[in-house]
Design a protein around this motif. Structure first.
Motif, PDB file in Angstrom:
ATOM      1  N   THR A  32       0.840  -1.190   0.000  1.00  0.00           N
ATOM      2  CA  THR A  32       0.000   0.000   0.000  1.00  0.00           C
ATOM      3  C   THR A  32       0.877   1.242   0.000  1.00  0.00           C
ATOM      4  N   MET A  33       0.326   2.319  -0.567  1.00  0.00           N
ATOM      5  CA  MET A  33       1.061   3.575  -0.646  1.00  0.00           C
ATOM      6  C   MET A  33       0.136   4.750  -0.372  1.00  0.00           C
ATOM      7  N   ASN A  34       0.696   5.782   0.238  1.00  0.00           N
ATOM      8  CA  ASN A  34       0.030   7.068   0.410  1.00  0.00           C
ATOM      9  C   ASN A  34       0.927   8.104  -0.225  1.00  0.00           C
ATOM     10  N   GLU A  35       0.530   8.573  -1.416  1.00  0.00           N
ATOM     11  CA  GLU A  35       1.389   9.415  -2.253  1.00  0.00           C
ATOM     12  C   GLU A  35       2.672   8.636  -2.537  1.00  0.00           C
ATOM     13  N   ASN A  36       3.824   9.103  -2.041  1.00  0.00           N
ATOM     14  CA  ASN A  36       5.075   8.395  -2.337  1.00  0.00           C
ATOM     15  C   ASN A  36       5.607   7.599  -1.152  1.00  0.00           C
ATOM     16  N   SER A  37       4.833   7.504  -0.083  1.00  0.00           N
ATOM     17  CA  SER A  37       5.280   6.781   1.103  1.00  0.00           C
ATOM     18  C   SER A  37       4.690   5.379   1.128  1.00  0.00           C
ATOM     19  N   LEU A  64      -6.101  -4.988   2.394  1.00  0.00           N
ATOM     20  CA  LEU A  64      -5.406  -3.766   2.009  1.00  0.00           C
ATOM     21  C   LEU A  64      -6.051  -2.517   2.589  1.00  0.00           C
ATOM     22  N   THR A  65      -7.368  -2.513   2.682  1.00  0.00           N
ATOM     23  CA  THR A  65      -8.053  -1.331   3.204  1.00  0.00           C
ATOM     24  C   THR A  65      -7.930  -1.213   4.715  1.00  0.00           C
ATOM     25  N   SER A  66      -7.283  -2.209   5.360  1.00  0.00           N
ATOM     26  CA  SER A  66      -6.953  -2.042   6.773  1.00  0.00           C
ATOM     27  C   SER A  66      -5.991  -0.874   6.960  1.00  0.00           C
ATOM     28  N   ASP A  67      -5.200  -0.587   5.920  1.00  0.00           N
ATOM     29  CA  ASP A  67      -4.360   0.612   5.915  1.00  0.00           C
ATOM     30  C   ASP A  67      -5.232   1.766   5.437  1.00  0.00           C
ATOM     31  N   THR A  68      -5.787   2.512   6.375  1.00  0.00           N
ATOM     32  CA  THR A  68      -6.764   3.550   6.041  1.00  0.00           C
ATOM     33  C   THR A  68      -6.152   4.738   5.316  1.00  0.00           C
ATOM     34  N   THR A  69      -4.813   4.820   5.278  1.00  0.00           N
ATOM     35  CA  THR A  69      -4.163   5.934   4.577  1.00  0.00           C
ATOM     36  C   THR A  69      -3.838   5.596   3.129  1.00  0.00           C
ATOM     37  N   ALA A  70      -4.083   4.353   2.712  1.00  0.00           N
ATOM     38  CA  ALA A  70      -3.678   3.917   1.369  1.00  0.00           C
ATOM     39  C   ALA A  70      -4.489   4.617   0.287  1.00  0.00           C
ATOM     40  N   THR A  71      -3.800   5.101  -0.727  1.00  0.00           N
ATOM     41  CA  THR A  71      -4.463   5.689  -1.895  1.00  0.00           C
ATOM     42  C   THR A  71      -4.132   4.932  -3.176  1.00  0.00           C
ATOM     43  N   SER A  72      -3.079   4.117  -3.137  1.00  0.00           N
ATOM     44  CA  SER A  72      -2.698   3.321  -4.305  1.00  0.00           C
ATOM     45  C   SER A  72      -1.907   2.108  -3.821  1.00  0.00           C
ATOM     46  N   ILE A  73      -1.661   1.167  -4.731  1.00  0.00           N
ATOM     47  CA  ILE A  73      -0.863  -0.013  -4.383  1.00  0.00           C
ATOM     48  C   ILE A  73       0.108  -0.340  -5.507  1.00  0.00           C
ATOM     49  N   LEU A  74       1.155  -1.045  -5.147  1.00  0.00           N
ATOM     50  CA  LEU A  74       2.016  -1.761  -6.084  1.00  0.00           C
ATOM     51  C   LEU A  74       1.735  -3.243  -5.881  1.00  0.00           C
ATOM     52  N   PHE A  75       1.832  -4.030  -6.957  1.00  0.00           N
ATOM     53  CA  PHE A  75       1.650  -5.468  -6.768  1.00  0.00           C
ATOM     54  C   PHE A  75       2.713  -6.230  -7.542  1.00  0.00           C
ATOM     55  N   ALA A  76       2.934  -7.462  -7.114  1.00  0.00           N
ATOM     56  CA  ALA A  76       3.832  -8.368  -7.831  1.00  0.00           C
ATOM     57  C   ALA A  76       3.214  -9.760  -7.805  1.00  0.00           C
ATOM     58  N   VAL A  77       3.131 -10.384  -8.968  1.00  0.00           N
ATOM     59  CA  VAL A  77       2.647 -11.752  -9.092  1.00  0.00           C
ATOM     60  C   VAL A  77       3.861 -12.663  -9.223  1.00  0.00           C
ATOM     61  N   TYR A  78       4.044 -13.563  -8.259  1.00  0.00           N
ATOM     62  CA  TYR A  78       5.147 -14.521  -8.276  1.00  0.00           C
ATOM     63  C   TYR A  78       4.579 -15.876  -8.693  1.00  0.00           C
ATOM     64  N   THR A  79       5.039 -16.392  -9.813  1.00  0.00           N
ATOM     65  CA  THR A  79       4.526 -17.676 -10.278  1.00  0.00           C
ATOM     66  C   THR A  79       5.523 -18.362 -11.201  1.00  0.00           C
ATOM     67  N   SER A  80       5.458 -19.691 -11.227  1.00  0.00           N
ATOM     68  CA  SER A  80       6.271 -20.478 -12.158  1.00  0.00           C
ATOM     69  C   SER A  80       5.576 -20.665 -13.495  1.00  0.00           C
ATOM     70  N   GLU A  81       4.313 -20.222 -13.598  1.00  0.00           N
ATOM     71  CA  GLU A  81       3.602 -20.313 -14.869  1.00  0.00           C
ATOM     72  C   GLU A  81       4.284 -19.433 -15.903  1.00  0.00           C
ATOM     73  N   THR A  82       4.390 -19.928 -17.100  1.00  0.00           N
ATOM     74  CA  THR A  82       5.090 -19.197 -18.158  1.00  0.00           C
ATOM     75  C   THR A  82       4.131 -18.328 -18.966  1.00  0.00           C
ATOM     76  N   LEU A 339      10.151   0.901   8.151  1.00  0.00           N
ATOM     77  CA  LEU A 339      11.336   1.660   7.752  1.00  0.00           C
ATOM     78  C   LEU A 339      10.926   2.832   6.872  1.00  0.00           C
ATOM     79  N   PRO A 340      11.663   3.947   6.901  1.00  0.00           N
ATOM     80  CA  PRO A 340      11.312   5.104   6.090  1.00  0.00           C
ATOM     81  C   PRO A 340      11.729   4.929   4.628  1.00  0.00           C
ATOM     82  N   PHE A 341      10.763   4.600   3.784  1.00  0.00           N
ATOM     83  CA  PHE A 341      11.017   4.439   2.358  1.00  0.00           C
ATOM     84  C   PHE A 341      10.116   5.367   1.561  1.00  0.00           C
ATOM     85  N   ASP A 342      10.628   5.871   0.474  1.00  0.00           N
ATOM     86  CA  ASP A 342       9.849   6.664  -0.461  1.00  0.00           C
ATOM     87  C   ASP A 342       9.975   6.069  -1.852  1.00  0.00           C
ATOM     88  N   MET A 343       8.962   6.309  -2.674  1.00  0.00           N
ATOM     89  CA  MET A 343       9.015   5.979  -4.094  1.00  0.00           C
ATOM     90  C   MET A 343       9.198   7.296  -4.859  1.00  0.00           C
TER      91      MET A 343
END
Length: 344
Positions: A32-37, A64-82, A339-343
């Motif tokens: 989850t993300m709030n602006e760039n955080s 995801l909506t448990s994070d009430t500050t979230a305005t956007s998300i990043l996602f990653a699909v991990y799979t062995s399917e080709t 940890l303090p991370f920004d995008m």
């Protein structure tokens, strides 16, 4: 603490691996993300049966909506399917359903990655193009280097391997003698002594000796003492029920919680199967606090393997199965390893 910036897809995957503690397999991971955080990180198994895309998406959105500050998300699909040129990506229906469900909540999908066994690429990129990068590139990312510098590492899987234990009968007898002593005391005295023993262990920088381990395990056999000792772990002076369900106003002391888990694992090697369930349940509780639901489930199942009737393990596992998230993980200021991370 200096704020760090995630700038590349390799940084994103390194961040996911270190935050979870392992490299996901057949998983959907959302950040989850709030602006760039950056906020919370969620890992959940990919759906295994077709036709479950919408219910699955609603479950993911609920977390995801448990994070009430979230305005956007990043996602990653991990799979062995080709993937193949001209064909849709695996789990495209799931991502489409998730996009729609999140949009109803006012949350947009900022970007996505498709992570295979050896390469990764943008989820909406064309398969087989030159934009695919080797998974091994995450090992040289700036964020990976920073995490390693801070003492973090990524395990191959989240499968638990318990330390070995032996001489079960001797250890059971030693624990039993301490239990007899505790039973002979007034309840207030027994509780006070149990808390003092546990506090000394948590304040120490060395593992306790065998006799103290046997005494700790003995105290954990008594539900009233057990619950109080678990609540003493985070180092928070608030009502016990608030601590147990991670709903305190004060942030927990995560380094103290991590040390408690190491001490409990150390004590586990000094006990026998007949007394192990409370120890494993307490470790499961710690993993739930840390947002590691799959590991918490494994520890609770191991507790039930030693004692199928152990009520706290069964109730705690049901709680996790219902999707209840530890309150501390709903706030990036109290969540484990916040940890303090920004995008950019």
């Amino acid at each position: 603490m200096e704020k760090l910036t995630i700038t590349t897809p390799s940084d994103v995957l390194s961040f996911i691996g270190h935050t979870l503690g392992f490299w996901p397999q057949e998983s959907l991971v959302c950040i989850t993300m709030n602006e760039n955080s950056i906020g919370a990180t969620l890992r959940i198994d990919l759906p295994r049966q077709p036709g479950q895309e919408l219910p699955y998406a609603r479950t993911v959105a609920h977390y995801l909506t448990s994070d009430t500050t979230a305005t956007s998300i990043l996602f990653a699909v991990y799979t062995s399917e080709t993937t193949h040129p001209g064909q849709t990506k695996p789990h495209a229906g799931t991502i489409a359903a998730l996009t729609g469900v999140l949009a109803e909540q006012g949350i947009t999908i900022r970007d996505g990655l498709f992570v295979g066994d050896t390469t990764f690429s943008p989820y909406d990129g064309e398969p087989g193009t030159s934009i695919a990068l080797p998974v091994s590139s995450t090992q040289t990312s700036a964020i990976n280097a920073e995490f390693i510098y801070r003492g973090s590492y990524i395990q191959a899987t989240d499968r638990i391997t318990l330390p070995t234990t032996s001489e079960a009968r001797t250890k059971a007898n030693a624990v039993g003698k301490h239990m007899e002593t505790i039973s002979s005391q007034q309840s207030d005295t027994a509780l006070e002594q149990g808390r003092k023993l546990w506090a000394d262990m948590l304040d120490s920088t060395e593992f306790p000796g065998d006799d103290d381990c046997h005494a700790l395990v003995a105290n954990l056999q008594f539900p009233a003492i057990r619950d109080r000792l678990i609540a003493d772990i985070p180092g928070v002076d608030e009502p016990m029920q608030h601590i147990l369900f991670a709903q305190t106003e004060t942030a927990p002391k995560w380094s103290r919680i991590e040390w408690a888990q190491q001490v409990l694992l150390h004590a586990y090697t000094r006990t026998s199967p007949e007394h192990a369930a409370p120890v494993l349940t307490a470790i499961g509780y710690i993993n739930w606090w840390e947002g590691r639901g799959s590991k918490a489930h494994q520890f609770l199942q191991l507790a039930l393997d030693t004692d199928p009737a152990y009520r706290l393990a069964r109730l705690s596992d049901q709680m996790i199965g219902y999707g209840i998230v530890a309150g501390w993980n709903m706030n990036k200021n109290t969540a484990y390893r916040a940890l303090p991370f920004d995008m950019p």
